[in-house]
Design a protein around this motif. Structure first.
Motif, short mmCIF file in Angstrom:
data_model
loop_
_atom_site.label_atom_id
_atom_site.label_comp_id
_atom_site.label_asym_id
_atom_site.label_seq_id
_atom_site.Cartn_x
_atom_site.Cartn_y
_atom_site.Cartn_z
N ASP A 290 -39.59 46.03 26.79
CA ASP A 290 -40.84 46.41 27.43
C ASP A 290 -41.24 47.83 27.04
O ASP A 290 -40.46 48.77 27.21
N MET A 291 -42.44 47.99 26.50
CA MET A 291 -42.98 49.31 26.19
C MET A 291 -43.71 49.79 27.45
O MET A 291 -44.59 49.09 27.96
N THR A 292 -43.35 50.95 27.95
CA THR A 292 -43.91 51.41 29.22
C THR A 292 -44.73 52.69 29.09
O THR A 292 -45.25 53.18 30.09
N SER A 293 -44.85 53.25 27.91
CA SER A 293 -45.67 54.45 27.75
C SER A 293 -46.37 54.41 26.40
O SER A 293 -45.97 53.68 25.50
N GLY A 294 -47.40 55.20 26.28
CA GLY A 294 -48.20 55.26 25.06
C GLY A 294 -49.52 54.53 25.24
O GLY A 294 -49.61 53.56 26.00
N CYS A 295 -50.54 55.05 24.60
CA CYS A 295 -51.88 54.47 24.72
C CYS A 295 -52.45 54.22 23.33
O CYS A 295 -52.01 54.82 22.36
N ASN A 296 -53.42 53.35 23.25
CA ASN A 296 -54.05 53.10 21.96
C ASN A 296 -55.41 53.80 21.85
O ASN A 296 -56.31 53.31 21.20
N ASN A 297 -55.54 54.96 22.48
CA ASN A 297 -56.75 55.76 22.29
C ASN A 297 -56.57 56.53 20.98
O ASN A 297 -56.09 57.63 20.95
N ASN A 298 -56.93 55.88 19.88
CA ASN A 298 -56.60 56.35 18.56
C ASN A 298 -57.80 56.21 17.62
O ASN A 298 -58.91 55.92 18.07
#
Length: 189
Positions: free
Chosen positions: A121-129
């Motif tokens: 499970d990935m629980t951090s990071g965003c795709n505002n890229n």
């Protein structure tokens, strides 16, 4: 404005990032229970792989690097092909995997079904890229459980294959692994 990248492009001028979200073309399939986007829209992605740094592949007579969906989708398709081949090798009493989606969601909703849970499970990071900015897309962040950036998380093929063995063969125990061969020299650790 600081941006968190789920991955970086292979070259500095390449746009980078990931997508995800709600389909405007497809309704949620029956096996996507409690879809993040509601029953009228298919939630994507289902699972993810680390494909951002690029992986070297031999293509059209030379080595090149691919990243993103261009490498993650063939890897998952290759795994499914190998798993199907294994089931076929067991004889006609066994079936092929068929559509993977129902199994992906079943394993996610039943984490103790098989010997090992097949996702990280990935629980951090965003795709505002760069990708979301370039195409004016909605940015999403990873959260605990299902999210619109990494789905159920990063796929672990070995653990997923154990879960598939439980599904098709009723083998709910973890595999027993034995190593044979010459013993290492005394100087090896």
């Amino acid at each position: 404005m600081a941006r968190q990248h789920l991955y970086r492009g292979l070259l500095p001028e390449q746009p980078v990032g990931s997508g995800g979200g709600c389909s405007v073309k497809f309704a949620a399939p029956s096996w996507q229970t409690s879809p993040f986007c509601g029953s009228g829209s298919r939630s994507v992605p289902d699972i993810s792989l680390n494909a951002g740094a690029g992986q070297n592949v031999y293509f059209n007579g030379g080595w090149t690097a691919f990243g993103g969906t261009s490498i993650a989708s063939p890897q998952i398709a290759g795994f499914m092909a190998q798993a199907n081949s294994y089931l076929y090798s067991l004889g006609s009493a066994y079936t092929s995997i068929g559509q993977g989606g129902p199994k992906i969601y079943y394993f996610a909703h039943n984490p103790t079904y098989a010997a090992h849970y097949p996702y990280y499970d990935m629980t951090s990071g965003c795709n505002n890229n760069d990708i979301t900015a370039l195409y004016s897309l909605t940015a999403y962040c990873a959260v605990s459980g299902y999210d619109r950036v990494t789905g159920w998380g990063s796929f672990n093929a070995l653990q997923f294959s154990w879960a598939m063995n439980a599904w098709f063969l009723g083998d709910f125990a973890a595999p027993s692994i034995n190593f044979t061969g010459p013993k290492p020299h005394s100087g090896c650790q």
